[in-house]
Design an enzyme around this catalytic site. Structure first.
Site, PDB file in Angstrom:
ATOM      1  N   GLN A 208      46.644  50.079  40.549  1.00 50.09           N
ATOM      2  CA  GLN A 208      47.746  50.198  39.609  1.00 50.09           C
ATOM      3  C   GLN A 208      47.511  49.306  38.402  1.00 50.09           C
ATOM      4  OE1 GLN A 208      51.667  50.175  41.443  1.00 50.09           O
ATOM      5  NE2 GLN A 208      50.790  50.758  43.418  1.00 50.09           N
ATOM      6  N   ALA A 328      51.129  35.767  36.726  1.00 48.82           N
ATOM      7  CA  ALA A 328      50.530  34.892  37.733  1.00 48.82           C
ATOM      8  C   ALA A 328      49.384  34.117  37.095  1.00 48.82           C
ATOM      9  CB  ALA A 328      50.008  35.719  38.911  1.00 48.82           C
ATOM     10  N   ALA A 329      49.458  32.795  37.161  1.00 51.19           N
ATOM     11  CA  ALA A 329      48.425  31.952  36.565  1.00 51.19           C
ATOM     12  C   ALA A 329      47.067  32.230  37.203  1.00 51.19           C
ATOM     13  CB  ALA A 329      48.791  30.482  36.727  1.00 51.19           C
ATOM     14  N   LEU A 331      43.376  31.616  38.649  1.00 50.36           N
ATOM     15  CA  LEU A 331      42.594  30.582  39.310  1.00 50.36           C
ATOM     16  C   LEU A 331      41.377  30.265  38.452  1.00 50.36           C
ATOM     17  CD1 LEU A 331      42.759  31.869  43.009  1.00 50.36           C
ATOM     18  CD2 LEU A 331      44.049  29.998  41.975  1.00 50.36           C
ATOM     19  N   ASP A 397      50.199  45.258  53.163  1.00 54.97           N
ATOM     20  CA  ASP A 397      48.974  45.541  52.399  1.00 54.97           C
ATOM     21  C   ASP A 397      48.064  44.321  52.294  1.00 54.97           C
ATOM     22  OD1 ASP A 397      47.316  47.224  50.824  1.00 54.97           O
ATOM     23  OD2 ASP A 397      48.109  46.323  48.999  1.00 54.97           O
ATOM     24  N   ASP A 417      47.920  38.575  45.545  1.00 58.14           N
ATOM     25  CA  ASP A 417      48.278  39.994  45.476  1.00 58.14           C
ATOM     26  C   ASP A 417      49.394  40.336  46.457  1.00 58.14           C
ATOM     27  OD1 ASP A 417      48.211  42.499  44.459  1.00 58.14           O
ATOM     28  OD2 ASP A 417      46.287  43.086  45.326  1.00 58.14           O
TER      29      ASP A 417
END
Length: 511
Positions: A208, A328-329, A331, A397, A417
Site C-alpha cells: 500500500q 513514523a521517525a 531508524l 500481519d 509496521d
C-alpha cells in the site's frame, strides 16, 4: 568513532546562505527542472526487504555544500499554522476515561516496575560510538554567522545541539530503542508535527502507498495517509493480508508499546498535511505527481503507485486539500546500522486455503525451541512479548521482524509496521495468542506489568486514552477499541499465563 552529522563546508559565494524560511514556496518544476537524487542521507524505510530502502525514483537534487548547514538550524518552535490545526474535537467517551485528579500515566511510570535500571553499557552495547567532541569546522566561518546561536562559545558542537532525530539515533542500545524518560522522544514527536516538509517521495515496495518525507532539519519519516474513518471496521470477509493499513493504528501502537514498557516502536505522531503545499508542490517524484487530480467535489486527491488500493477508485482525497496521516521517525540508515530480517516462526501462510505448520501441529513450539536463535538467550521471550502486543491490537500481519545486526542475537525485536492493528474492536483473534499457549513462556517483568495494567487504578484503556489525547489528531481510537484492549488483556490471562507462571514456566527472572 563515527560522526553522524554532515560536515560543514565553505559556501561557494561570499554572502550568508541561510536556509529559506518555512513561509517560502518551492520553485515550480518548470523553472527548476528535474533534479538529481538527494544524497545527504540514504532514504531508509521500515520494509522487510533491504532492497526497498530507496524511493520509487531517484529524482531528488544533490544539495549544495552550503545547504548542509540546515542540519544545524534551530528547530522550529512555532505553533501549527491554521491549515494544520486539528479537525477533531475530543470524543466525550475518551475524555471520561481521564482521571479526575493527577495522571495515571505519571503514576504508572513512577511505579518500581518502570524504574528498573539497564546493565552498564559498553561500546558493544550502543549502536553508535559517537565522537561528542566535534570541533566546529573553521572553513565554515561564514555559516557560523548564520547559525551563531547553534554553537557554543568555544566553537564546539555538542550532542545537545544535534537535531532530535539524531539524538534519538545515538541513544539506541542493545536493550531499547529509547530510554523510559528520554525528553528527546517528546521533542522528536513535536518535530514530526511541526518541521517543514522539504521533499516527498513514494516508498518502493510494500502493498500500500506510503511516502518518505524529509524535513528542514534533514530528519525523515514514513507517512501513512488516512484511508478509513475511526469507526470503520475491517469487513468480516477480508483476509488479513488485504486489509487497509491504518494511520491511527501506527500512532496507537507507539503509545501501547511505551505503556507496556517495551519501547521497541520508533516514535510516531499524527499530522494534518496540506496535500498541495506539503506533498504536490515539494515532491520530485514524477510518478507520484502525475496521480494528483481534482475530484468532482473539488477536493485534491492522489493515489500513487503500489500493489493494493492505488487507483482512482481508492484515491486519497483531502478536505479540500488537508489529509491526516501518521509520521513514523526513521531508524538509522542501513549504511550506518545494518538490520537483520527474521522470518516470524508463527508467520501465517498468506494463502487463501493453506494453513501454516503451527496451525496444525500443537507441538510446533518444541521444534522452534530447538532452532537457533530460539534455543538460547531471550529471543523466544521477545516473540512472546510481540505476541501479546499484537493480540492487544488485533494485528494478524506479523510475518517478519528485524533486529540490529551489531548486537547479534542478544537484543530486542523492533516492532515495525503496525498499520493493520485496531481493525476490529468487536472480535478478538485468538489465533494470535497461539505462540503463548504453545510455548507457555513469558518474561517475569512482562507478566508483572500486565498484572499491573489489569488493576483499576492502572487500567490499560484509561492509560491509552490519557496517552493518545496528547497526539495532534486526537481522538486516535474510538472507545470500543479502548474497551477491547481491556477485554483482550483478560484473555491473555485466560490462556493459562497465570498458572504456568506459578509453575515456573519462565526464563531469566531478572528480565
Amino acid at each position: 568513532m563515527i560522526d553522524l552529522l554532515p560536515k560543514l563546508e565553505r559556501h561557494g559565494n561570499s554572502g550568508c546562505s541561510c536556509s529559506h524560511t518555512p513561509s517560502e514556496e518551492p520553485q515550480s518544476w518548470g523553472k527548476q527542472g528535474w533534479p538529481n537524487k538527494h544524497t545527504l542521507r540514504i532514504l531508509q524505510d521500515f520494509s522487510n526487504e533491504p532492497s526497498s530502502n530507496v524511493s520509487s525514483h531517484s529524482l531528488e537534487r544533490i544539495p549544495a555544500a552550503g545547504d548542509k548547514t540546515q542540519a544545524f538550524r534551530r528547530l522550529e518552535h512555532q505553533g501549527l499554522r491554521g491549515d494544520r490545526k486539528r479537525q477533531f474535537l475530543q470524543d466525550a467517551a475518551v475524555t471520561k476515561n481521564l482521571p479526575a485528579k493527577g495522571s495515571r500515566l505519571l503514576a504508572l511510570y513512577d511505579h518500581p516496575l518502570y524504574k528498573r535500571a539497564l546493565p552498564p553499557l559498553t561500546d558493544e552495547d550502543t549502536l553508535f560510538n559517537v565522537n561528542t567532541d566535534i570541533r566546529f569546522d573553521p572553513k565554515a566561518a561564514e555559516d557560523q554567522a548564520c547559525n551563531r546561536d547553534e554553537f557554543n562559545p568555544t566553537g564546539e558542537l555538542t550532542a545537545d545541539s544535534y537535531p532530535n532525530w539524531l539524538r534519538f539515533h545515538i541513544g539506541i542500545n542493545r536493550y531499547e530503542l529509547y530510554s523510559r524518560h528520554n525528553p528527546v522522544i517528546d521533542a522528536l514527536l513535536k518535530d514530526l508535527v511541526t518541521q517543514r516538509i522539504t521533499s516527498v517521495a513514494m516508498k518502493s515496495g510494500g502493498t500500500q502507498l506510503k511516502l518518505i518525507m524529509t524535513f528542514q532539519n534533514y530528519g525523515q519519516a514514513l507517512f501513512k495517509p488516512m484511508k478509513q474513518t475511526r469507526e470503520q471496521e475491517t469487513p468480516p470477509d477480508f483476509f488479513y493480508f488485504s486489509d487497509f493499513e491504518r494511520h491511527n493504528a501506527e500512532i496507537a501502537a507507539f503509545h501501547l508499546d511505551r505503556i507496556l514498557d517495551f519501547r521497541r516502536v520508533p516514535p510516531v505522531a499524527g499530522r494534518l498535511v496540506n496535500m498541495t503545499k506539503e506533498i504536490k508542490d515539494v515532491t520530485r517524484d514524477k510518478k507520484l505527481w502525475r496521480t494528483f487530480f481534482i475530484s468532482p467535489a473539488n477536493n485534491v486527491c492522489f493515489y500513487g503507485e503500489c500493489s493494493y488500493y492505488c487507483s482512482t477508485e481508492h484515491a486519497l482525497c483531502g478536505k479540500p486539500d488537508q489529509i491526516e496521516g501518521s509520521l513514523a521517525a526513521f531508524l538509522p540508515d542501513l549504511a550506518l546500522a545494518k538490520r537483520k530480517t527474521w522470518r516470524n516462526p508463527w508467520r501465517r501462510s498468506y494463502h487463501k486455503r493453506k494453513k501454516a505448520e503451527w496451525e496444525v501441529d500443537p507441538d510446533y513450539c518444541e521444534e522452534v525451541k530447538q532452532t537457533p536463535p530460539y534455543d538460547s538467550g531471550t529471543r523466544l521471550l521477545d516473540i512472546m512479548d510481540m505476541t501479546i502486543f499484537d493480540f492487544l491490537m488485533g494485528n494478524m500481519d506479523r510475518h517478519h521482524y528485524e533486529t540490529f545486526e551489531k548486537f547479534g542475537n542478544e537484543t530486542f525485536i523492533i516492532h515495525l509496521d503496525n498499520g493493520r492493528g485496531f481493525g476490529k474492536h468487536s472480535h478478538d483473534e485468538m489465533s494470535i495468542l497461539v505462540p503463548l499457549s504453545q510455548c507457555c513462556r513469558v518474561r517475569k517483568t512482562t507478566h508483572l506489568r500486565l498484572q499491573l495494567l489489569a488493576k483499576e487504578e492502572y487500567k490499560l484503556s484509561m492509560l491509552m486514552a490519557e496517552s493518545l489525547v496528547r497526539d495532534r489528531l486526537s481522538p486516535i481510537l474510538i472507545q470500543p477499541h479502548l474497551d477491547a484492549m481491556d477485554r483482550r488483556l483478560r484473555q491473555v490471562f485466560l490462556t493459562g499465563l497465570d498458572s504456568f507462571f506459578k509453575l515456573g514456566s519462565f526464563e531469566r527472572p531478572n528480565n
